[in-house]
Design a protein around this motif. Structure first.
Motif, PDB file in Angstrom:
ATOM      1  N   SER A 187     -22.264   4.266 -14.670  1.00 31.83           N
ATOM      2  CA  SER A 187     -23.147   5.339 -14.162  1.00 31.83           C
ATOM      3  C   SER A 187     -23.155   5.445 -12.641  1.00 31.83           C
ATOM      4  N   ARG A 188     -22.050   5.159 -12.012  1.00 29.54           N
ATOM      5  CA  ARG A 188     -21.961   5.332 -10.556  1.00 29.54           C
ATOM      6  C   ARG A 188     -21.328   6.694 -10.243  1.00 29.54           C
ATOM      7  N   ALA A 189     -22.176   7.680 -10.022  1.00 24.18           N
ATOM      8  CA  ALA A 189     -21.706   9.066  -9.864  1.00 24.18           C
ATOM      9  C   ALA A 189     -20.778   9.224  -8.666  1.00 24.18           C
ATOM     10  N   PHE A 190     -21.105   8.528  -7.553  1.00 27.56           N
ATOM     11  CA  PHE A 190     -20.334   8.713  -6.316  1.00 27.56           C
ATOM     12  C   PHE A 190     -18.966   8.049  -6.390  1.00 27.56           C
ATOM     13  N   THR A 191     -18.748   7.198  -7.370  1.00 24.27           N
ATOM     14  CA  THR A 191     -17.427   6.602  -7.597  1.00 24.27           C
ATOM     15  C   THR A 191     -16.699   7.350  -8.698  1.00 24.27           C
ATOM     16  N   ALA A 192     -17.465   7.871  -9.674  1.00 23.89           N
ATOM     17  CA  ALA A 192     -16.866   8.534 -10.829  1.00 23.89           C
ATOM     18  C   ALA A 192     -16.054   9.766 -10.439  1.00 23.89           C
ATOM     19  N   TRP A 193     -16.594  10.598  -9.528  1.00 19.06           N
ATOM     20  CA  TRP A 193     -15.851  11.820  -9.175  1.00 19.06           C
ATOM     21  C   TRP A 193     -14.527  11.478  -8.507  1.00 19.06           C
ATOM     22  N   ARG A 194     -14.483  10.346  -7.825  1.00 21.75           N
ATOM     23  CA  ARG A 194     -13.245   9.930  -7.148  1.00 21.75           C
ATOM     24  C   ARG A 194     -12.184   9.509  -8.173  1.00 21.75           C
ATOM     25  N   TRP A 195     -12.612   8.729  -9.173  1.00 19.14           N
ATOM     26  CA  TRP A 195     -11.673   8.324 -10.227  1.00 19.14           C
ATOM     27  C   TRP A 195     -11.121   9.552 -10.965  1.00 19.14           C
ATOM     28  N   ALA A 196     -11.959  10.583 -11.100  1.00 24.38           N
ATOM     29  CA  ALA A 196     -11.545  11.772 -11.860  1.00 24.38           C
ATOM     30  C   ALA A 196     -10.319  12.449 -11.259  1.00 24.38           C
ATOM     31  N   TYR A 197     -10.077  12.224  -9.957  1.00 25.77           N
ATOM     32  CA  TYR A 197      -8.945  12.881  -9.306  1.00 25.77           C
ATOM     33  C   TYR A 197      -7.596  12.280  -9.693  1.00 25.77           C
ATOM     34  N   ILE A 198      -7.634  11.195 -10.447  1.00 24.15           N
ATOM     35  CA  ILE A 198      -6.353  10.612 -10.884  1.00 24.15           C
ATOM     36  C   ILE A 198      -5.645  11.572 -11.839  1.00 24.15           C
ATOM     37  N   PHE A 199      -6.430  12.352 -12.578  1.00 26.26           N
ATOM     38  CA  PHE A 199      -5.850  13.249 -13.580  1.00 26.26           C
ATOM     39  C   PHE A 199      -4.986  14.348 -12.950  1.00 26.26           C
ATOM     40  N   PRO A 200      -5.520  15.144 -11.999  1.00 29.13           N
ATOM     41  CA  PRO A 200      -4.652  16.173 -11.421  1.00 29.13           C
ATOM     42  C   PRO A 200      -3.445  15.586 -10.686  1.00 29.13           C
ATOM     43  N   GLY A 201      -3.625  14.419 -10.072  1.00 30.10           N
ATOM     44  CA  GLY A 201      -2.509  13.784  -9.372  1.00 30.10           C
ATOM     45  C   GLY A 201      -1.364  13.440 -10.319  1.00 30.10           C
ATOM     46  N   MET A 202      -1.700  12.843 -11.462  1.00 33.60           N
ATOM     47  CA  MET A 202      -0.659  12.486 -12.439  1.00 33.60           C
ATOM     48  C   MET A 202       0.008  13.732 -12.995  1.00 33.60           C
ATOM     49  N   CYS A 203      -0.760  14.776 -13.225  1.00 35.30           N
ATOM     50  CA  CYS A 203      -0.194  16.026 -13.755  1.00 35.30           C
ATOM     51  C   CYS A 203       0.824  16.616 -12.790  1.00 35.30           C
TER      52      CYS A 203
ATOM     53  N   THR B 167     -26.734   4.005  -0.377  1.00 34.03           N
ATOM     54  CA  THR B 167     -26.216   3.910  -1.741  1.00 34.03           C
ATOM     55  C   THR B 167     -25.241   2.737  -1.873  1.00 34.03           C
ATOM     56  N   TYR B 168     -24.769   2.509  -3.091  1.00 30.83           N
ATOM     57  CA  TYR B 168     -23.857   1.407  -3.387  1.00 30.83           C
ATOM     58  C   TYR B 168     -22.488   1.684  -2.757  1.00 30.83           C
ATOM     59  N   ASP B 169     -21.605   0.713  -2.825  1.00 33.88           N
ATOM     60  CA  ASP B 169     -20.250   0.855  -2.314  1.00 33.88           C
ATOM     61  C   ASP B 169     -19.492   1.864  -3.181  1.00 33.88           C
ATOM     62  N   ARG B 170     -19.205   3.042  -2.601  1.00 37.61           N
ATOM     63  CA  ARG B 170     -18.583   4.121  -3.379  1.00 37.61           C
ATOM     64  C   ARG B 170     -17.070   3.948  -3.509  1.00 37.61           C
ATOM     65  N   LEU B 171     -16.520   3.039  -2.710  1.00 40.40           N
ATOM     66  CA  LEU B 171     -15.068   2.830  -2.712  1.00 40.40           C
ATOM     67  C   LEU B 171     -14.762   1.378  -3.054  1.00 40.40           C
ATOM     68  N   PRO B 172     -14.971   0.999  -4.319  1.00 44.19           N
ATOM     69  CA  PRO B 172     -14.648  -0.386  -4.687  1.00 44.19           C
ATOM     70  C   PRO B 172     -13.161  -0.646  -4.522  1.00 44.19           C
ATOM     71  N   GLN B 173     -12.800  -1.888  -4.412  1.00 45.94           N
ATOM     72  CA  GLN B 173     -11.398  -2.255  -4.150  1.00 45.94           C
ATOM     73  C   GLN B 173     -10.467  -1.776  -5.255  1.00 45.94           C
ATOM     74  N   ALA B 174     -10.953  -1.798  -6.485  1.00 44.87           N
ATOM     75  CA  ALA B 174     -10.106  -1.352  -7.603  1.00 44.87           C
ATOM     76  C   ALA B 174      -9.699   0.106  -7.413  1.00 44.87           C
ATOM     77  N   LEU B 175     -10.623   0.931  -6.957  1.00 48.85           N
ATOM     78  CA  LEU B 175     -10.339   2.355  -6.744  1.00 48.85           C
ATOM     79  C   LEU B 175      -9.327   2.524  -5.615  1.00 48.85           C
ATOM     80  N   VAL B 176      -9.583   1.855  -4.493  1.00 46.76           N
ATOM     81  CA  VAL B 176      -8.705   1.987  -3.332  1.00 46.76           C
ATOM     82  C   VAL B 176      -7.301   1.506  -3.679  1.00 46.76           C
ATOM     83  N   GLY B 177      -7.236   0.351  -4.340  1.00 48.08           N
ATOM     84  CA  GLY B 177      -5.926  -0.206  -4.707  1.00 48.08           C
ATOM     85  C   GLY B 177      -5.165   0.707  -5.646  1.00 48.08           C
ATOM     86  N   THR B 178      -5.848   1.208  -6.671  1.00 47.76           N
ATOM     87  CA  THR B 178      -5.182   2.068  -7.664  1.00 47.76           C
ATOM     88  C   THR B 178      -4.665   3.345  -7.024  1.00 47.76           C
ATOM     89  N   MET B 179      -5.504   4.002  -6.246  1.00 53.86           N
ATOM     90  CA  MET B 179      -5.087   5.269  -5.640  1.00 53.86           C
ATOM     91  C   MET B 179      -3.982   5.065  -4.609  1.00 53.86           C
TER      92      MET B 179
END
Lengths: 494, 209
Positions: A187-203, B167-179
């Protein structure tokens, strides 16, 4: 015009398909059709991926309304130059490479978006991703090379319409992907939207490779082979650009396309946020309702192309011009009414849907005309007009949807008035051999005068460079008014 | 005489109702004379200029005075953006109608209240509220509203306490590393793919050269 051994569809003398079958994947025509719309579709998904997640992104990055407007502007403005360049690229090295390379080159920006921490990074990434909208030019050029005048309007419109669909699909697809990432990140909204961008990148990466290896530039082969064998003219960039830029019809359509496709781009950027803020609906509901705008691309752009082809059959090029003027003027009227319905969600959605249908029908009708503006500089003309679409979005967004002093519903009304005014530029588009909206065709002017003597020097004609264009002239006589076709038939029988 | 008595009785009843605050309001401006005193503390410590709290980690305690003693009334707590957080952000626009006031509404995870349905019926009260995880990083103050069965009757803002939510850390290492990996991967694939196609096309064209 019989089915040849080489192709599974009826083709003309240029080996362009005379029918479009969207369920076929046969090489080269229909497989290239599917690659071109798919590549364009992905670029639309990624360019507007941020829009339905804006309520989350703006809070994460602390963005203001002017900053959001500028980022949206960057997404559609950066590609103006890219679209112009893509036109030249298509003329020189072919649409297959142009489309695939731009998709592959913009993939890194999708992944980088996940790591932005403020306005500047957000702007740069939206600018970079937006360059992918140049795939539109390659898509339209490609279809004009693969399909002949009997169905070029339909082919162009369907490919572009299905591509534009990405702008609608992304409005509910990205919130869905965001929801999955939201669960996955505890439930971390500010991280979730960032992960979501993996989809368009892979496409971008996957589809870019598919286009490169499954598509084919022309019915007879790829550009490299055809230019080396001499079957295709090896064009000079400067020459084709000058031919295109000297043609005033191109500039009229740059403006008119700016206020149909440009309006669509603008709406893709603002409509989810408008519904969320004006009517207080939830993020997911705003996304679904906003997607209705882009989803009309499923059929509406093709309808524009079909009406354009049908009216050409009945009235020649004059029919195509009237189709464009009618659909685009109606578009402006419906835009005004959408703005006026600011207090009623149901009325807003209803007007939005019909407004969207007219926007996309106008786009389809536009690219029923574009293949005929120039033959030798088709890529340049497609590129400039496509860029005009983005320029229109830039102007519309900057003028009506960035300032704090103009409410969004007021902006919609002003936009509608502007559309009606600009659409009047269809009136002066005149082809000597085919006529215009109000003026008839010349009795003596021919397609050869326009496409060969106008665009090639006598030396080039003598050298045989214009020979492939003669086939195009023969195949486009259907754009003549009925009286001229009958005159032609009488002279032929005599 | 009878008519006068009815008028007097009606007037007395209305006055009694007003004194009790039982009349419902929809706008803040209508409640300007019905105010609550509100104080906020963060994790038990006093709220001072520059105080910070983290969503999902810290708690606040909200205390109020001046509420009605009518049983059945409820209290609700709102988290409102400070004045400095409103400029050029129309989605946080301040409105006089309580239910349409966007200044005190969270939009990341949509919420009209920080906490609602707190039992009233006493002139003073307080409540501990853990700050939700996904609050937009910004400066806030606390607002308390009292409502009865027909609507809002009183409100109060803690204007002396403006605290910043981080707020919490919005850029965890897993995210930065993966991207970062995918950025490199996409560039390598694009380069290799284009070079391979170039060679393939040249080979096909070689027979015509």
């Amino acid at each position: 015009m019989a089915i040849t051994k080489e192709f599974n569809v009826p083709v003309d003398s240029e080996h362009k398909a005379m029918k479009l079958n969207v369920f076929s994947f046969d090489r080269p025509h229909h497989l290239s059709f599917h690659m071109s719309w798919l590549g364009f579709f992905i670029s639309f998904v990624s360019t507007f991926a941020a829009a339905p997640m804006i309520p989350v992104i703006r809070e994460d990055l602390g963005l203001t309304k002017p900053q959001l407007g500028n980022a949206g502007l960057a997404a559609v403005t950066g590609t103006i130059i890219c679209r112009v360049l893509m036109g030249t690229v298509c003329d020189l090295i072919g649409p297959r490479l142009g489309l695939s390379v731009i998709l592959l080159a913009t993939a890194p920006f999708c992944f980088a978006m996940a790591m932005v921490q403020g306005f500047e990074g957000f702007l740069i990434c939206r600018l970079g991703i937006g360059l992918g909208l140049a795939t539109f030019v390659a898509c339209q050029f490609w279809m004009s090379c693969m399909f002949n005048s009997k169905c070029v309007g339909l082919a162009n419109a369907t490919a572009a319409g299905w591509g534009n669909l990405g702008g609608g699909v992304t409005q509910f697809l990205m919130p869905g992907i965001y929801a999955i990432c939201y669960s996955a990140t505890n439930s971390r909204a500010f991280t979730a939207w960032r992960w979501a961008y993996i989809f368009p990148g892979m496409c971008h990466t996957v589809v870019g490779l598919m286009v490169m290896y499954l598509g084919q530039d022309l019915p007879d082969g790829n550009y490299k082979v055809l230019t080396t064998s001499g079957a295709l003219e090896k064009k000079s960039s400067m020459k084709v650009n000058l031919i295109g830029m000297k043609n005033y019809r191109m500039w009229c359509m740059v403006a008119t396309y700016g206020f149909c496709f440009g309006v669509e781009l603008t709406m893709n950027n603002i409509v989810a946020g408008y519904l969320f803020d004006q009517f207080g609906v939830s993020l997911s509901v705003a996304g679904v309702l906003a997607s209705c705008y882009g989803m009309m691309n499923l059929f509406a752009r093709s309808v524009g192309g079909i009406i354009s082809d049908w009216s050409s059959n009945r009235f020649g090029m004059r029919g195509r011009l009237w189709t464009l003027w009618s659909t685009q003027t109606l578009e402006g009227v419906l835009c005004i009414f959408m703005g006026l319905s600011k207090d009623n969600l149901g009325a807003t959605i209803a007007f939005m849907v019909f407004f969207s249908i007219c926007v996309q029908a106008s786009e389809g009708a536009s690219y029923g005309i574009v293949p005929f503006i120039s033959r030798r500089a088709l890529g340049v003309v497609s590129g400039f007009i496509g860029a005009g679409g983005n320029a229109g979005a830039t102007i519309a967004t900057a003028a009506f949807f960035t300032k704090d002093s103009i409410e969004t519903y007021e902006g919609l009304q002003y936009l509608g008035y502007t559309v009606i005014g600009v659409t009047a530029l269809v009136i002066p588009i005149h082809f000597p051999m085919w006529g215009s909206m109000f003026f008839p065709a010349s009795k003596t002017a021919t397609e050869e005068d326009y496409y060969i003597h106008n665009e090639f020097t006598p030396e080039e004609i003598k050298a045989g460079l214009a020979a492939p264009v003669q086939k195009f002239c023969n195949n486009s006589r259907n754009e003549r008014p009925v009286w001229k076709r009958e005159q032609d038939a009488v002279e032929a029988s005599a | 005489m009878v008519e006068l008595k009815k008028l007097l009785i009606g007037g007395l009843a209305a006055t009694a109702m007003l004194a009790d605050g039982a009349h419902a309001f929809t706008k803040y401006s209508e409640m300007s004379s019905n105010t609550l005193g509100v104080t906020t503390t963060i994790d038990g410590g006093a709220c001072a200029a520059g105080s910070k709290a983290q969503g999902g980690l810290n708690s606040i305690n909200v205390a109020w005075t001046g509420a009605s003693t009518t049983s059945g009334n409820t209290m609700m707590v709102k988290l409102c953006y400070d004045d400095s957080e409103l400029a050029s952000k129309p989605w946080r626009k301040k409105k006089d109608i309580v239910n349409k006031n966007k200044r005190c509404k969270q939009t990341v995870v949509e919420a009209d209240y920080l906490k609602a349905g707190i039992t009233g019926g006493s002139a003073t009260g307080n409540v501990d509220i853990p700050l939700p995880l996904n609050i937009a990083p910004a400066k806030y103050f606390i607002q308390v509203l009292e409502s009865d069965s027909s609507g809002y009757v009183r409100y109060g803002d803690d204007s002396s306490c403006t605290f910043e939510v981080v707020t919490y850390d919005r850029l965890p290492q897993a995210l930065v590393g993966t991207m970062s990996f995918f950025i490199a991967f996409s560039i390598i694939v694009a380069t290799a793919g284009t070079m391979y196609d170039y060679k393939k096309q040249n080979a096909a064209a070689a027979q015509y050269a």
